[in-house]
Motif scaffolding. Structure first.
Motif, PDB file in Angstrom:
ATOM      1  N   LEU A  59       0.838  -1.190   0.000  1.00 19.25           N
ATOM      2  CA  LEU A  59       0.000   0.000   0.000  1.00 19.25           C
ATOM      3  C   LEU A  59       0.877   1.244   0.000  1.00 19.25           C
ATOM      4  CD1 LEU A  59      -2.772  -1.045   2.554  1.00 19.25           C
ATOM      5  CD2 LEU A  59      -2.590  -1.553   0.120  1.00 19.25           C
ATOM      6  N   GLY A  60       0.255   2.416   0.187  1.00 14.20           N
ATOM      7  CA  GLY A  60       1.004   3.660   0.239  1.00 14.20           C
ATOM      8  C   GLY A  60       0.387   4.721  -0.639  1.00 14.20           C
ATOM      9  N   ASP A  61       1.221   5.683  -1.070  1.00 17.98           N
ATOM     10  CA  ASP A  61       0.727   6.749  -1.937  1.00 17.98           C
ATOM     11  C   ASP A  61       1.882   7.415  -2.665  1.00 17.98           C
ATOM     12  OD1 ASP A  61       1.927   8.172   0.161  1.00 17.98           O
ATOM     13  OD2 ASP A  61       0.447   9.772   0.088  1.00 17.98           O
ATOM     14  N   LYS A  62       1.532   8.140  -3.733  1.00 17.92           N
ATOM     15  CA  LYS A  62       2.479   8.994  -4.439  1.00 17.92           C
ATOM     16  C   LYS A  62       2.268  10.430  -3.995  1.00 17.92           C
ATOM     17  CE  LYS A  62       3.257   6.544  -8.823  1.00 17.92           C
ATOM     18  NZ  LYS A  62       3.097   6.645 -10.301  1.00 17.92           N
ATOM     19  N   SER A  63       3.321  11.209  -4.076  1.00 15.28           N
ATOM     20  CA  SER A  63       3.222  12.623  -3.737  1.00 15.28           C
ATOM     21  C   SER A  63       2.861  13.440  -4.970  1.00 15.28           C
ATOM     22  CB  SER A  63       4.549  13.129  -3.158  1.00 15.28           C
ATOM     23  OG  SER A  63       4.508  14.525  -2.973  1.00 15.28           O
ATOM     24  N   LYS A  64       1.950  14.397  -4.792  1.00 16.90           N
ATOM     25  CA  LYS A  64       1.589  15.313  -5.868  1.00 16.90           C
ATOM     26  C   LYS A  64       2.595  16.448  -6.032  1.00 16.90           C
ATOM     27  CE  LYS A  64      -3.442  14.791  -5.461  1.00 16.90           C
ATOM     28  NZ  LYS A  64      -4.713  15.498  -5.151  1.00 16.90           N
ATOM     29  N   THR A  65       3.394  16.692  -5.010  1.00 15.44           N
ATOM     30  CA  THR A  65       4.245  17.886  -4.995  1.00 15.44           C
ATOM     31  C   THR A  65       5.712  17.607  -5.280  1.00 15.44           C
ATOM     32  OG1 THR A  65       4.468  17.654  -2.591  1.00 15.44           O
ATOM     33  CG2 THR A  65       2.695  19.062  -3.404  1.00 15.44           C
ATOM     34  N   VAL A  66       6.178  16.387  -4.951  1.00 19.56           N
ATOM     35  CA  VAL A  66       7.577  16.046  -5.184  1.00 19.56           C
ATOM     36  C   VAL A  66       7.653  14.674  -5.841  1.00 19.56           C
ATOM     37  CG1 VAL A  66       8.450  17.442  -3.274  1.00 19.56           C
ATOM     38  CG2 VAL A  66       7.833  15.046  -2.871  1.00 19.56           C
ATOM     39  N   ASP A  67       8.794  14.347  -6.401  1.00 19.37           N
ATOM     40  CA  ASP A  67       8.989  13.055  -7.053  1.00 19.37           C
ATOM     41  C   ASP A  67       9.357  12.014  -5.999  1.00 19.37           C
ATOM     42  OD1 ASP A  67       9.308  11.049  -8.879  1.00 19.37           O
ATOM     43  OD2 ASP A  67      11.290  11.702  -9.561  1.00 19.37           O
ATOM     44  N   ASN A  68       8.341  11.526  -5.303  1.00 20.70           N
ATOM     45  CA  ASN A  68       8.573  10.575  -4.216  1.00 20.70           C
ATOM     46  C   ASN A  68       7.283   9.785  -3.965  1.00 20.70           C
ATOM     47  OD1 ASN A  68       9.954   9.217  -2.219  1.00 20.70           O
ATOM     48  ND2 ASN A  68       9.779  10.834  -0.704  1.00 20.70           N
ATOM     49  N   HIS A  69       7.434   8.659  -3.298  1.00 21.28           N
ATOM     50  CA  HIS A  69       6.254   7.918  -2.861  1.00 21.28           C
ATOM     51  C   HIS A  69       6.541   7.239  -1.525  1.00 21.28           C
ATOM     52  CE1 HIS A  69       8.260   4.485  -5.083  1.00 21.28           C
ATOM     53  NE2 HIS A  69       7.961   3.899  -3.935  1.00 21.28           N
ATOM     54  N   THR A  70       5.460   6.868  -0.865  1.00 26.21           N
ATOM     55  CA  THR A  70       5.537   6.105   0.387  1.00 26.21           C
ATOM     56  C   THR A  70       5.026   4.703   0.119  1.00 26.21           C
ATOM     57  OG1 THR A  70       5.188   8.074   1.745  1.00 26.21           O
ATOM     58  CG2 THR A  70       4.706   5.940   2.752  1.00 26.21           C
ATOM     59  N   ALA A 123      10.751   6.289  -1.947  1.00 26.16           N
ATOM     60  CA  ALA A 123      11.058   5.861  -3.312  1.00 26.16           C
ATOM     61  C   ALA A 123      12.487   5.354  -3.463  1.00 26.16           C
ATOM     62  CB  ALA A 123      10.803   7.005  -4.286  1.00 26.16           C
ATOM     63  N   ASP A 124      13.388   5.785  -2.589  1.00 26.55           N
ATOM     64  CA  ASP A 124      14.782   5.328  -2.627  1.00 26.55           C
ATOM     65  C   ASP A 124      14.996   4.033  -1.862  1.00 26.55           C
ATOM     66  OD1 ASP A 124      15.617   7.532  -4.159  1.00 26.55           O
ATOM     67  OD2 ASP A 124      15.833   8.778  -2.357  1.00 26.55           O
ATOM     68  N   GLY A 125      13.948   3.534  -1.214  1.00 21.99           N
ATOM     69  CA  GLY A 125      14.065   2.313  -0.435  1.00 21.99           C
ATOM     70  C   GLY A 125      14.471   2.536   1.008  1.00 21.99           C
ATOM     71  N   ASP A 126      14.642   3.786   1.402  1.00 18.83           N
ATOM     72  CA  ASP A 126      15.023   4.091   2.783  1.00 18.83           C
ATOM     73  C   ASP A 126      13.817   3.946   3.701  1.00 18.83           C
ATOM     74  OD1 ASP A 126      17.614   4.765   1.929  1.00 18.83           O
ATOM     75  OD2 ASP A 126      16.972   6.832   1.478  1.00 18.83           O
ATOM     76  N   ILE A 127      14.071   3.469   4.914  1.00 15.31           N
ATOM     77  CA  ILE A 127      13.008   3.357   5.909  1.00 15.31           C
ATOM     78  C   ILE A 127      12.597   4.755   6.361  1.00 15.31           C
ATOM     79  CG2 ILE A 127      12.421   2.511   8.209  1.00 15.31           C
ATOM     80  CD1 ILE A 127      14.320   0.186   7.742  1.00 15.31           C
ATOM     81  N   ILE A 128      11.296   4.980   6.401  1.00 11.52           N
ATOM     82  CA  ILE A 128      10.777   6.304   6.772  1.00 11.52           C
ATOM     83  C   ILE A 128      10.703   6.410   8.293  1.00 11.52           C
ATOM     84  CG2 ILE A 128       8.831   7.893   6.583  1.00 11.52           C
ATOM     85  CD1 ILE A 128       8.125   6.490   3.956  1.00 11.52           C
ATOM     86  N   ILE A 129      11.365   7.423   8.842  1.00  8.74           N
ATOM     87  CA  ILE A 129      11.348   7.662  10.280  1.00  8.74           C
ATOM     88  C   ILE A 129      11.054   9.137  10.547  1.00  8.74           C
ATOM     89  CG2 ILE A 129      12.904   5.753  10.860  1.00  8.74           C
ATOM     90  CD1 ILE A 129      15.194   7.779  10.979  1.00  8.74           C
ATOM     91  N   ASP A 164      13.092  12.551  15.095  1.00 11.70           N
ATOM     92  CA  ASP A 164      13.723  12.080  16.337  1.00 11.70           C
ATOM     93  C   ASP A 164      14.195  10.634  16.241  1.00 11.70           C
ATOM     94  OD1 ASP A 164      11.346  10.719  16.332  1.00 11.70           O
ATOM     95  OD2 ASP A 164      10.617  11.518  18.244  1.00 11.70           O
ATOM     96  N   GLY A 165      14.069  10.034  15.048  1.00 12.16           N
ATOM     97  CA  GLY A 165      14.536   8.664  14.852  1.00 12.16           C
ATOM     98  C   GLY A 165      13.507   7.589  15.129  1.00 12.16           C
ATOM     99  N   GLN A 166      12.311   7.982  15.581  1.00  8.77           N
ATOM    100  CA  GLN A 166      11.261   7.018  15.875  1.00  8.77           C
ATOM    101  C   GLN A 166      10.478   6.673  14.600  1.00  8.77           C
ATOM    102  OE1 GLN A 166      10.924   5.636  19.022  1.00  8.77           O
ATOM    103  NE2 GLN A 166      12.838   6.773  19.342  1.00  8.77           N
TER     104      GLN A 166
END
Length: 202
Positions: A74-85, A126-132, A135-137
């Motif tokens: 699941l997730g979404d694409k961003s309308k404002t930047v070239d990225n997705h979750t 979109a880069d495969g990085d874990i979203i935090i 504060d790192g949480q």
């Protein structure tokens, strides 16, 4: 006492008749979906995959229960930047099913509705990085739940082996993010296809 015995026997016979109409089947399932995050004005739909298995339990000739165990992207694409979750979930949908037509029909349309629970495995950009969070949480909650509804059909491939096609939508009730001043929910439209094989029929 005799009346009680007769009544008890009648109840047992009714239960035996009910059980004889019940059928249990399982099978693999694969599908596609498009999902977004509700109430996020920068969100648009993101395509994803579903993969797992399902179990069908027929109560009588028209009513049944179904449960699935799915890995869902699941997730979404961003309308404002070239990225997705990208949100990776294990989902467990449980539904009541109404089948149209007679048991002997080869093609049986159906309607279903129910609830689902989901466990988040990981959230990536979109880069495969874990979203935090800064504060790192973790930025997303571990659990999700909601309602679902849809329609589809079963097509008999051979005796007691059915092609299952489901098209539906899931709407989350739980806030998926840990942000305190917002409430965001999952929304998913999906198309899943599976083949069911019998386990038991009495």
């Amino acid at each position: 006492m005799t009346k009680k015995i007769v009544f008890a026997l009648a109840v047992i016979l009714m239960n035996v008749k009910l059980v004889s109409a019940q059928t249990l089947s399982v099978g693999p399932m694969v599908g596609v979906n498009v999902s977004t995050i509700v109430d996020d004005p920068t969100s648009k739909y993101l395509p994803g995959l579903n993969l797992g298995g399902f179990l069908n339990y027929s109560i009588d000739s028209n009513w049944g229960l179904s449960a699935k165990l799915l890995y869902s992207q699941l997730g979404d694409k961003s309308k404002t930047v070239d990225n997705h979750t990208r949100l990776h979930y294990i989902q467990v949908p449980v539904t009541g099913v109404y089948y149209f037509g007679a048991p002997g029909n080869k093609f049986r349309p159906k309607l279903f509705a129910g609830l689902y629970a989901g466990a988040l495995l990981q959230a990536n950009n979109a880069d495969g990085d874990i979203i935090i969070q800064p504060d790192g949480q973790k930025a997303y909650n571990n659990l999700d739940f909601g309602g679902l509804a849809g329609l589809g059909f079963n097509y008999r491939l051979k005796s007691r082996t059915w092609l299952n096609v489901d098209a539906g939508f899931n709407r989350g009730f739980a806030d998926i993010t840990k942000t305190s001043n917002t409430t965001y929910n999952n929304l998913e439209f999906n198309l899943n296809v599976g083949v069911s094989f019998p386990i038991s029929e009495k």
